[in-house]
Design a protein around this motif. Structure first.
Motif, mmCIF file in Angstrom:
data_model
loop_
_atom_site.group_PDB
_atom_site.id
_atom_site.type_symbol
_atom_site.label_atom_id
_atom_site.label_comp_id
_atom_site.label_asym_id
_atom_site.label_seq_id
_atom_site.Cartn_x
_atom_site.Cartn_y
_atom_site.Cartn_z
ATOM 1 N N ASN A 173 48.795 38.378 74.900
ATOM 2 C CA ASN A 173 50.223 38.657 75.143
ATOM 3 C C ASN A 173 50.955 37.527 75.859
ATOM 4 O OD1 ASN A 173 50.026 41.285 73.993
ATOM 5 N ND2 ASN A 173 49.213 42.073 75.930
ATOM 6 N N ASP A 174 50.348 36.358 75.955
ATOM 7 C CA ASP A 174 51.050 35.226 76.548
ATOM 8 C C ASP A 174 52.165 34.776 75.605
ATOM 9 O OD1 ASP A 174 51.643 33.261 78.373
ATOM 10 O OD2 ASP A 174 50.103 31.870 77.658
ATOM 11 N N LYS A 175 53.274 34.335 76.180
ATOM 12 C CA LYS A 175 54.443 33.937 75.391
ATOM 13 C C LYS A 175 54.329 32.455 75.048
ATOM 14 C CE LYS A 175 55.800 38.079 76.250
ATOM 15 N NZ LYS A 175 55.483 39.147 75.281
ATOM 16 N N ILE A 176 53.666 32.169 73.946
ATOM 17 C CA ILE A 176 53.456 30.779 73.531
ATOM 18 C C ILE A 176 53.991 30.580 72.123
ATOM 19 C CG2 ILE A 176 51.410 30.520 74.998
ATOM 20 C CD1 ILE A 176 49.735 30.768 72.392
ATOM 21 N N GLY A 177 54.005 29.321 71.703
ATOM 22 C CA GLY A 177 54.445 28.988 70.355
ATOM 23 C C GLY A 177 55.929 28.659 70.313
ATOM 24 N N LEU A 178 56.472 28.610 69.099
ATOM 25 C CA LEU A 178 57.890 28.312 68.908
ATOM 26 C C LEU A 178 58.724 29.464 69.438
ATOM 27 C CD1 LEU A 178 60.007 26.377 67.634
ATOM 28 C CD2 LEU A 178 59.844 27.794 65.572
ATOM 29 N N GLN A 179 59.620 29.173 70.375
ATOM 30 C CA GLN A 179 60.458 30.226 70.960
ATOM 31 C C GLN A 179 61.921 30.115 70.545
ATOM 32 O OE1 GLN A 179 59.828 30.791 75.268
ATOM 33 N NE2 GLN A 179 58.545 32.471 74.577
ATOM 34 N N LEU A 180 62.331 28.956 70.115
ATOM 35 C CA LEU A 180 63.724 28.797 69.714
ATOM 36 C C LEU A 180 63.841 27.610 68.763
ATOM 37 C CD1 LEU A 180 66.813 29.178 71.972
ATOM 38 C CD2 LEU A 180 66.634 27.154 70.520
ATOM 39 N N GLY A 181 64.688 27.766 67.739
ATOM 40 C CA GLY A 181 64.921 26.668 66.812
ATOM 41 C C GLY A 181 63.953 26.652 65.658
ATOM 42 N N THR A 182 63.855 25.517 65.009
ATOM 43 C CA THR A 182 62.992 25.366 63.844
ATOM 44 C C THR A 182 62.153 24.103 63.960
ATOM 45 O OG1 THR A 182 62.945 25.136 61.419
ATOM 46 C CG2 THR A 182 64.815 24.138 62.569
ATOM 47 N N LEU A 183 60.973 24.160 63.363
ATOM 48 C CA LEU A 183 60.105 22.982 63.269
ATOM 49 C C LEU A 183 60.225 22.315 61.909
ATOM 50 C CD1 LEU A 183 56.912 24.443 64.999
ATOM 51 C CD2 LEU A 183 58.606 22.896 66.005
ATOM 52 N N GLN A 184 61.056 22.886 61.053
ATOM 53 C CA GLN A 184 61.240 22.340 59.712
ATOM 54 C C GLN A 184 62.301 21.241 59.742
ATOM 55 O OE1 GLN A 184 59.147 23.299 57.375
ATOM 56 N NE2 GLN A 184 58.259 24.843 58.733
ATOM 57 N N LYS A 185 61.995 20.195 60.488
ATOM 58 C CA LYS A 185 62.920 19.065 60.600
ATOM 59 C C LYS A 185 62.155 17.852 61.111
ATOM 60 C CE LYS A 185 64.379 20.446 65.263
ATOM 61 N NZ LYS A 185 65.522 20.773 66.129
ATOM 62 N N VAL A 186 62.768 16.692 60.934
ATOM 63 C CA VAL A 186 62.183 15.446 61.419
ATOM 64 C C VAL A 186 62.373 15.359 62.933
ATOM 65 C CG1 VAL A 186 62.438 12.940 61.390
ATOM 66 C CG2 VAL A 186 62.462 14.225 59.244
ATOM 67 N N ILE A 187 61.329 14.896 63.619
ATOM 68 C CA ILE A 187 61.374 14.742 65.073
ATOM 69 C C ILE A 187 61.279 13.249 65.409
ATOM 70 C CG2 ILE A 187 60.313 15.314 67.286
ATOM 71 C CD1 ILE A 187 61.477 17.746 65.843
ATOM 72 N N SER A 188 62.351 12.698 65.950
ATOM 73 C CA SER A 188 62.307 11.306 66.390
ATOM 74 C C SER A 188 61.829 11.197 67.831
ATOM 75 C CB SER A 188 63.689 10.656 66.256
ATOM 76 O OG SER A 188 64.629 11.284 67.117
ATOM 77 N N LYS A 189 62.172 12.237 68.646
ATOM 78 C CA LYS A 189 61.748 12.257 70.042
ATOM 79 C C LYS A 189 61.368 13.683 70.443
ATOM 80 C CE LYS A 189 64.679 8.425 71.705
ATOM 81 N NZ LYS A 189 65.445 8.142 70.469
ATOM 82 N N ALA A 190 60.233 13.803 71.117
ATOM 83 C CA ALA A 190 59.787 15.086 71.672
ATOM 84 C C ALA A 190 59.700 14.928 73.184
ATOM 85 C CB ALA A 190 58.433 15.485 71.093
ATOM 86 N N LEU A 191 60.370 15.825 73.899
ATOM 87 C CA LEU A 191 60.392 15.773 75.359
ATOM 88 C C LEU A 191 59.393 16.783 75.911
ATOM 89 C CD1 LEU A 191 61.818 14.644 77.930
ATOM 90 C CD2 LEU A 191 63.374 16.608 77.763
ATOM 91 N N VAL A 192 58.490 16.344 76.781
ATOM 92 C CA VAL A 192 57.488 17.228 77.397
ATOM 93 C C VAL A 192 57.971 17.610 78.789
ATOM 94 C CG1 VAL A 192 55.095 17.488 78.129
ATOM 95 C CG2 VAL A 192 55.637 16.145 76.074
ATOM 96 N N ALA A 193 58.106 18.914 79.043
ATOM 97 C CA ALA A 193 58.645 19.405 80.307
ATOM 98 C C ALA A 193 57.796 20.545 80.843
ATOM 99 C CB ALA A 193 60.086 19.874 80.122
ATOM 100 N N LEU A 194 57.902 20.793 82.152
ATOM 101 C CA LEU A 194 57.248 21.958 82.750
ATOM 102 C C LEU A 194 58.091 23.198 82.513
ATOM 103 C CD1 LEU A 194 55.047 23.260 84.520
ATOM 104 C CD2 LEU A 194 56.402 22.591 86.528
#
Length: 373
Positions: free
Chosen positions: A24-45
């Motif tokens: 029951n942990d809340k993981i995975g995609l929570q908002l938006g779509t992954l069906q797109k090109v990613i030029s930059k991914a920001l890693v945050a806490l």
């Protein structure tokens, strides 16, 4: 060439597989779509307004965070509320949010291992504070022509098959005669249509963890020369790899609780921390747990730890631990920020290895909600 969102997340899930997360942990995609090109991914806490502003300024299309932004089902999306405004800003700027939480805690080489490393606990001899997932094991049996035996065997091992405890590349191989009769529609690698064929084959048996069994089967089929591959995959009772929350280990030598607290303060870059116990007490066996650790005090006591390093210890739990003889170092929940540069570095290496131009960036925003005066 930039990676698409699905590719980026497939790489993250190699580090922190979703199936090892707590129930029951809340993981995975929570908002938006992954069906797109990613030029930059920001890693945050955490995903705060300031972190979203940082992502917008950088031109990032994806935020990979440790703490979820959606904890329970939404009855409505009211954009006049603080949370609603945050979601609106993310959606309007087409920024997806993906969460890796307890799966990143539990993972080998994840948050709890990083904490243990920073406190000087040797990797050898470490154990989990609490087991949360055991990989089911399958036995894979496949019949291979002798000419392609080594090729298929190497493909199986490279895909993750053959690990039993501390041993790798485990298999059993025996020669025999395989028979088959190619039909009129068949295109046999060996033999002719309508003619019974007898071939020197080798039966390979090996162990496959459930977490990689699809990958292993795909690798086997790709390496196998036959048009129709004869193989079996069935569960076995042998216990697989165990993934656990927290870590317990022994320091190379005993030190004073005061010394370990100072070491934690420096390692985790905190201005202050709370300590329970006699500061001049000698400690050696240490339990660590990222995040909130109040519920795991009894686990640390059961494990024989001298001290538990974790966050969010409440007053009464601190008293209970002291009475039980367990010291506690509480540097706060926010020390999990250590995941930001490490996940970003890991992802950057994986992307570069695959020749992607996508950038992985560690957030520079401080999300500690407390001020220390």
């Amino acid at each position: 060439m930039f990676a698409n969102g699905q590719t980026v997340i497939q790489l993250i899930e190699q580090l922190a597989p979703k199936h090892i997360a707590m129930e029951n942990d809340k993981i995975g995609l929570q908002l938006g779509t992954l069906q797109k090109v990613i030029s930059k991914a920001l890693v945050a806490l955490d995903v705060t307004d300031e972190v979203v502003d940082e992502a917008i300024a950088l031109g990032a299309e994806l935020i990979i965070a440790h703490h979820a932004i959606i904890y329970r089902p939404l009855a409505k999306l009211d954009t006049s509320t603080p949370a609603g405004k945050l979601y609106e800003k993310l959606i309007k700027n087409d920024i997806a949010v993906y969460i890796a939480h307890t799966n990143l805690d539990v993972a080998d080489g994840g948050i709890n291992d990083w904490m243990a490393d920073m406190l000087g606990l040797p990797a050898e001899g470490r154990s989990s504070l609490e087991d949360v997932h055991t990989d089911k094991l399958y036995k894979l049996v496949v019949f291979v022509p002798k000419s392609h035996h080594e090729q298929v065997l190497q493909a199986l091992w490279n895909a993750g098959a053959g690990d039993i405890g501390g041993y790798s590349q485990c298999s059993f191989n025996i020669e025999g005669i395989g028979t088959f009769l190619p039909g009129n529609s068949a295109q046999p690698f060996i033999g002719e249509q309508g003619k019974l064929e007898r071939v020197q084959e080798i039966r390979i048996e090996t162990i496959v963890p459930s977490s990689v069994h699809r990958k292993v089967v795909q690798a086997m089929l790709k390496a196998h020369p036959y048009e129709e591959v004869a193989y079996d995959l069935y569960p076995v009772d042998l216990k697989g790899r165990v993934f656990g929350l927290g870590r317990v280990g022994k320091l190379p030598a005993s030190m004073k609780l005061r010394e370990l607290a100072e070491k934690a303060k420096e390692a985790f870059e905190v201005p202050a921390l709370r300590v329970v116990g006699d500061l001049d007490r000698d400690v050696r066996k240490v339990a660590v747990l990222g995040g909130s650790g109040s519920r795991y005090v009894s686990r640390a006591i059961f494990a024989g730890a001298d001290v538990l390093v974790t966050g969010d210890i409440d007053y009464h739990t601190a008293h209970d631990a002291a009475m039980a003889g367990l010291s506690i170092i509480d540097p706060g929940h926010n020390i999990e920020k250590l995941m930001k540069p490490r996940v970003a570095d890991w992802l950057r290496r994986e992307l570069q290895q695959r020749k992607y131009a996508t950038e992985a960036i560690s957030s520079q925003v401080e999300t500690e909600p407390f001020h220390f005066l």
